[in-house]
Design a protein around this motif. Structure first.
Motif, PDB file in Angstrom:
ATOM      1  N   ASP A 511       0.823  -1.203   0.000  1.00 53.28           N
ATOM      2  CA  ASP A 511       0.000   0.000   0.000  1.00 53.28           C
ATOM      3  C   ASP A 511       0.861   1.258   0.000  1.00 53.28           C
ATOM      4  O   ASP A 511       0.530   2.256  -0.657  1.00 53.28           O
ATOM      5  CB  ASP A 511      -0.935   0.009   1.206  1.00 53.28           C
ATOM      6  N   ALA A 512       1.978   1.213   0.718  1.00 56.17           N
ATOM      7  CA  ALA A 512       2.893   2.355   0.712  1.00 56.17           C
ATOM      8  C   ALA A 512       3.463   2.589  -0.681  1.00 56.17           C
ATOM      9  O   ALA A 512       3.582   3.733  -1.140  1.00 56.17           O
ATOM     10  CB  ALA A 512       4.028   2.118   1.710  1.00 56.17           C
ATOM     11  N   ALA A 513       3.803   1.521  -1.380  1.00 55.91           N
ATOM     12  CA  ALA A 513       4.336   1.663  -2.738  1.00 55.91           C
ATOM     13  C   ALA A 513       3.296   2.287  -3.662  1.00 55.91           C
ATOM     14  O   ALA A 513       3.619   3.164  -4.481  1.00 55.91           O
ATOM     15  CB  ALA A 513       4.782   0.300  -3.265  1.00 55.91           C
ATOM     16  N   ASP A 514       2.029   1.870  -3.536  1.00 55.60           N
ATOM     17  CA  ASP A 514       0.973   2.448  -4.362  1.00 55.60           C
ATOM     18  C   ASP A 514       0.783   3.935  -4.046  1.00 55.60           C
ATOM     19  O   ASP A 514       0.606   4.763  -4.953  1.00 55.60           O
ATOM     20  CB  ASP A 514      -0.343   1.699  -4.137  1.00 55.60           C
ATOM     21  N   LEU A 515       0.825   4.281  -2.756  1.00 54.80           N
ATOM     22  CA  LEU A 515       0.677   5.681  -2.365  1.00 54.80           C
ATOM     23  C   LEU A 515       1.769   6.549  -2.975  1.00 54.80           C
ATOM     24  O   LEU A 515       1.515   7.659  -3.461  1.00 54.80           O
ATOM     25  CB  LEU A 515       0.717   5.804  -0.842  1.00 54.80           C
ATOM     26  N   LEU A 516       3.006   6.052  -2.959  1.00 52.51           N
ATOM     27  CA  LEU A 516       4.125   6.832  -3.493  1.00 52.51           C
ATOM     28  C   LEU A 516       3.990   7.026  -4.997  1.00 52.51           C
ATOM     29  O   LEU A 516       4.345   8.080  -5.537  1.00 52.51           O
ATOM     30  CB  LEU A 516       5.450   6.149  -3.148  1.00 52.51           C
ATOM     31  N   VAL A 517       3.478   6.020  -5.693  1.00 53.80           N
ATOM     32  CA  VAL A 517       3.263   6.156  -7.135  1.00 53.80           C
ATOM     33  C   VAL A 517       2.219   7.222  -7.416  1.00 53.80           C
ATOM     34  O   VAL A 517       2.413   8.125  -8.250  1.00 53.80           O
ATOM     35  CB  VAL A 517       2.845   4.800  -7.750  1.00 53.80           C
ATOM     36  N   VAL A 518       1.080   7.160  -6.716  1.00 49.90           N
ATOM     37  CA  VAL A 518       0.022   8.147  -6.936  1.00 49.90           C
ATOM     38  C   VAL A 518       0.515   9.545  -6.566  1.00 49.90           C
ATOM     39  O   VAL A 518       0.229  10.529  -7.260  1.00 49.90           O
ATOM     40  CB  VAL A 518      -1.233   7.771  -6.136  1.00 49.90           C
ATOM     41  N   SER A 519       1.291   9.645  -5.476  1.00 45.91           N
ATOM     42  CA  SER A 519       1.804  10.941  -5.045  1.00 45.91           C
ATOM     43  C   SER A 519       2.660  11.587  -6.114  1.00 45.91           C
ATOM     44  O   SER A 519       2.601  12.802  -6.329  1.00 45.91           O
ATOM     45  CB  SER A 519       2.609  10.770  -3.761  1.00 45.91           C
ATOM     46  N   ALA A 520       3.478  10.793  -6.793  1.00 47.38           N
ATOM     47  CA  ALA A 520       4.331  11.347  -7.850  1.00 47.38           C
ATOM     48  C   ALA A 520       3.500  11.959  -8.970  1.00 47.38           C
ATOM     49  O   ALA A 520       3.869  12.989  -9.542  1.00 47.38           O
ATOM     50  CB  ALA A 520       5.252  10.250  -8.398  1.00 47.38           C
ATOM     51  N   PHE A 521       2.363  11.347  -9.279  1.00 45.31           N
ATOM     52  CA  PHE A 521       1.499  11.893 -10.328  1.00 45.31           C
ATOM     53  C   PHE A 521       0.722  13.104  -9.830  1.00 45.31           C
ATOM     54  O   PHE A 521       0.431  14.024 -10.596  1.00 45.31           O
ATOM     55  CB  PHE A 521       0.535  10.812 -10.828  1.00 45.31           C
ATOM     56  N   VAL A 522       0.375  13.105  -8.555  1.00 43.79           N
ATOM     57  CA  VAL A 522      -0.389  14.226  -8.011  1.00 43.79           C
ATOM     58  C   VAL A 522       0.469  15.486  -7.938  1.00 43.79           C
ATOM     59  O   VAL A 522      -0.026  16.605  -8.159  1.00 43.79           O
ATOM     60  CB  VAL A 522      -0.951  13.853  -6.625  1.00 43.79           C
ATOM     61  N   ARG A 523       1.754  15.325  -7.634  1.00 40.84           N
ATOM     62  CA  ARG A 523       2.638  16.496  -7.542  1.00 40.84           C
ATOM     63  C   ARG A 523       2.725  17.214  -8.877  1.00 40.84           C
ATOM     64  O   ARG A 523       2.729  18.444  -8.931  1.00 40.84           O
ATOM     65  CB  ARG A 523       4.036  16.068  -7.081  1.00 40.84           C
ATOM     66  N   LYS A 524       2.845  16.457  -9.958  1.00 44.39           N
ATOM     67  CA  LYS A 524       2.910  17.040 -11.299  1.00 44.39           C
ATOM     68  C   LYS A 524       1.930  16.291 -12.193  1.00 44.39           C
ATOM     69  O   LYS A 524       2.326  15.443 -13.001  1.00 44.39           O
ATOM     70  CB  LYS A 524       4.329  16.949 -11.870  1.00 44.39           C
ATOM     71  N   PRO A 525       0.654  16.565 -12.057  1.00 44.22           N
ATOM     72  CA  PRO A 525      -0.339  15.772 -12.800  1.00 44.22           C
ATOM     73  C   PRO A 525      -0.288  16.044 -14.299  1.00 44.22           C
ATOM     74  O   PRO A 525      -0.272  17.200 -14.718  1.00 44.22           O
ATOM     75  CB  PRO A 525      -1.675  16.227 -12.201  1.00 44.22           C
ATOM     76  N   PRO A 526      -0.265  15.004 -15.116  1.00 46.53           N
ATOM     77  CA  PRO A 526      -0.380  15.195 -16.559  1.00 46.53           C
ATOM     78  C   PRO A 526      -1.776  15.685 -16.914  1.00 46.53           C
ATOM     79  O   PRO A 526      -2.711  15.581 -16.107  1.00 46.53           O
ATOM     80  CB  PRO A 526      -0.106  13.798 -17.130  1.00 46.53           C
ATOM     81  N   PRO A 527      -1.949  16.220 -18.102  1.00 47.61           N
ATOM     82  CA  PRO A 527      -3.230  16.884 -18.431  1.00 47.61           C
ATOM     83  C   PRO A 527      -4.441  15.967 -18.414  1.00 47.61           C
ATOM     84  O   PRO A 527      -5.566  16.448 -18.256  1.00 47.61           O
ATOM     85  CB  PRO A 527      -2.984  17.453 -19.831  1.00 47.61           C
ATOM     86  N   GLU A 528      -4.248  14.655 -18.555  1.00 49.38           N
ATOM     87  CA  GLU A 528      -5.423  13.778 -18.624  1.00 49.38           C
ATOM     88  C   GLU A 528      -6.000  13.455 -17.244  1.00 49.38           C
ATOM     89  O   GLU A 528      -7.091  12.880 -17.155  1.00 49.38           O
ATOM     90  CB  GLU A 528      -5.073  12.476 -19.355  1.00 49.38           C
ATOM     91  N   LEU A 529      -5.306  13.794 -16.153  1.00 49.14           N
ATOM     92  CA  LEU A 529      -5.778  13.467 -14.813  1.00 49.14           C
ATOM     93  C   LEU A 529      -6.658  14.584 -14.244  1.00 49.14           C
ATOM     94  O   LEU A 529      -6.461  15.757 -14.545  1.00 49.14           O
ATOM     95  CB  LEU A 529      -4.607  13.217 -13.863  1.00 49.14           C
TER      96      LEU A 529
END
Length: 542
Positions: A511-529
């Protein structure tokens, strides 16, 4: 066979990789990047390549190797001709041969030899004369290059060739044969340099002819003369063939594959990724036994997969996976975020040997009495990917009795400055490493604590039109659901929110690994998110 990456070479490699003739459409797709080509167009494009190369032939409506396929003779029964050239310079297009030496290797034994001087019809450069000991007077009495090459080809017959640094020797031979016949040499070639690089990895760092002759204690010492150098190369080849058998190679075709330069081996496998889409997704590298060797993710599957065959070096484990690659599988997904989470899931499930995160144990810090120790059971102080880093951080925390790891850093930094000022450099170096580890661990723990209290929803495009892939972050977990866009998905959204918010907070490493992955996208979200609060109305309005 000239070792350059032109169309004929690529076509030969494709045929060898397929272990047989290939259709014109497939050949045109690999050579000319044509996704779909009518048979007549494919045949027309390939005609100049096939008709101009002695290795290739039309086999009905397919393209194959002239005179049969890549040699499948058992290594112990194989026959090769090992040869060496002396030349007037380094450029095959400008310089000329001045000596050919060759030896036949039959059933791992050295048999007949061939040797001839060649009149290059030009004065021998002084550096070449000093290196080889040849004299212009001797060469003027020798046969011309055309006659010498014809005699060598008669000696070699249809046997595969071998040479040390074959790119150089075969380049000169190929140029001479083209001048004679208008076509190139058809024989397969084993390069002892590259074969030694594959088989002596970490046992030798140098692969010159002299170095390998010393390594294998050959009876002939290389001396920059064609026949002695060919004899030394032949002895080296016999030793390498034995090592190849120990590695599991059985046939001469497998030896030729082992001896191919890294770029050519990769180049020959480019057809495995033909047709890859430009969409996000995950990919799996499999070997001939269908075992998954490596799992990766990509925003653009086609670009990422092609990058593996562009010549850039990869991590050693990935290089090994590419060496054993027999099949590439890809799965299209709706977004790069979905691909990143699917990659983690597949790595946890399949544990591919080439993935750095595949089976690495997770470490946590915890208090045991008055000491900090490294533990395997989950705590709020982790997970920490590097056990060594966790151990250094635990030593740095020896006298710390708080819960905020960052508060332990200021006194440690002050102590480090005192040690340096007192010239206690060894003690300072040890403390420096521990402080650096604690800094990294404290930052990691702080990030995970923040994420475990986060509540939000990340909406990404789904593969299915009209749907979102919703990633709900709550309770230290990421819950993924595919939901309809708009008001029609009320029940699905409510179910997703309930599943995410009713669970107990998680400290599990996955679960920690999944959180870190999502966090990386949230910090710099690509336009489709789309980032929205955990409310039904906000999710439906996105």
């Amino acid at each position: 066979m000239q070792l350059s990456f032109d169309a004929a070479d690529r076509l030969v490699e494709l045929i060898q990789a397929r272990r047989g003739a290939v259709g014109t459409e497939e050949a045109a797709r690999v050579l000319f990047a044509l996704e779909r080509a009518p048979a007549t167009l494919a045949h027309s494009l390939l005609a100049d390549v096939v008709d101009g190369d002695a290795r290739l032939a039309w086999l009905g409506g397919r393209v194959g190797l002239a005179g049969g396929e890549t040699p499948d003779t058992l290594i112990e029964d194989a026959e090769l001709v090992v040869f060496d050239l002396e030349t007037t310079g380094l450029a095959a297009s400008r310089d000329r041969m001045c000596e050919i030496g060759a030896v036949r290797v039959r059933s791992l034994e050295l048999t007949e030899t061939f040797e001839t001087l060649i009149d290059p019809r030009v004065a021998l450069p002084p550096t070449i004369a000093r290196l080889t000991g040849l004299r212009d007077a001797d060469l003027r009495r020798a046969p011309r290059q055309e006659l010498a090459v014809r005699r060598f080809l008669a000696f070699a017959g249809d046997a595969p060739l071998a040479a040390h640094n074959a790119r150089f020797d075969v380049g000169f031979l190929d140029h001479a044969v083209q001048r004679l016949t208008g076509r190139r040499v058809a024989a397969a070639v084993v390069d002892t340099v590259w074969l030694a690089r594959r088989l002596l990895y970490r046992r030798s760092e140098r692969f010159s002819l002299a170095q390998l002759a010393h390594f294998f204690a050959t009876s002939t010492e290389p001396c920059h003369r064609a026949l002695p150098d060919a004899l030394a190369t032949a002895e080296i080849l016999v030793s390498l063939l034995g090592l190849a058998q120990e590695r599991g190679a059985r046939t001469l075709a497998e030896v030729i594959e082992l001896a191919a330069p890294r770029e050519r081996r990769l180049h020959a496998r480019r057809s495995l990724v033909a047709g890859a889409p430009t969409t996000p997704g995950v990919y799996l590298f499999r070997d001939r036994n269908d075992t998954v060797l490596y799992v990766g993710k990509a925003r653009d599957l086609r670009a990422r997969l092609r990058s593996y065959f562009a010549g850039d070096r990869q991590r050693p484990a990935v290089e090994a996976a590419l060496g054993a690659l027999a099949q590439v599988e890809w799965r299209e997904l709706g977004s790069e975020l979905e691909a990143a989470l699917e990659e983690l899931r597949l790595i946890r499930e399949l544990r591919p040997p080439a993935n750095a995160r595949g089976g690495r144990p997770q470490a946590y810090l915890r208090r045991r009495g008055e000491r900090w120790v490294v533990a395997a059971e989950p705590t709020r102080f982790g997970p920490i990917a590097s056990k060594r880093r966790a151990q250094l951080a635990a030593r740095a925390l020896a006298d710390f009795d708080g819960d905020d790891l960052a508060q332990a850093l200021p006194p440690l930094r002050a102590k480090l400055r005192r040690l340096a000022r007192d010239l206690r450099f060894e003690d300072a170096a040890r403390l420096r490493d521990r402080v650096a580890a604690l800094e990294a661990v404290a930052a990691r723990v702080h990030e995970l604590e923040r994420l475990r209290t986060e509540e939000l929803c990340v909406l990404a495009p789904a593969r299915r039109p009209g749907f979102w892939c919703a990633f709900v972050v709550a309770g230290g977990r990421v819950v993924a659901r595919t939901i309809p866009r708009g008001a029609s998905g009320t029940l699905e959204v409510q179910s997703c929110l309930a599943a995410a918010t009713r669970t107990e907070p998680s400290l599990a490493p996955e679960d920690a690994a999944d959180l870190l992955v999502v966090s990386a996208f949230v910090r710099k979200p690509p336009p489709e998110l789309r980032l929205v609060p955990l409310r039904l109305a906000d999710i439906q309005a996105a």
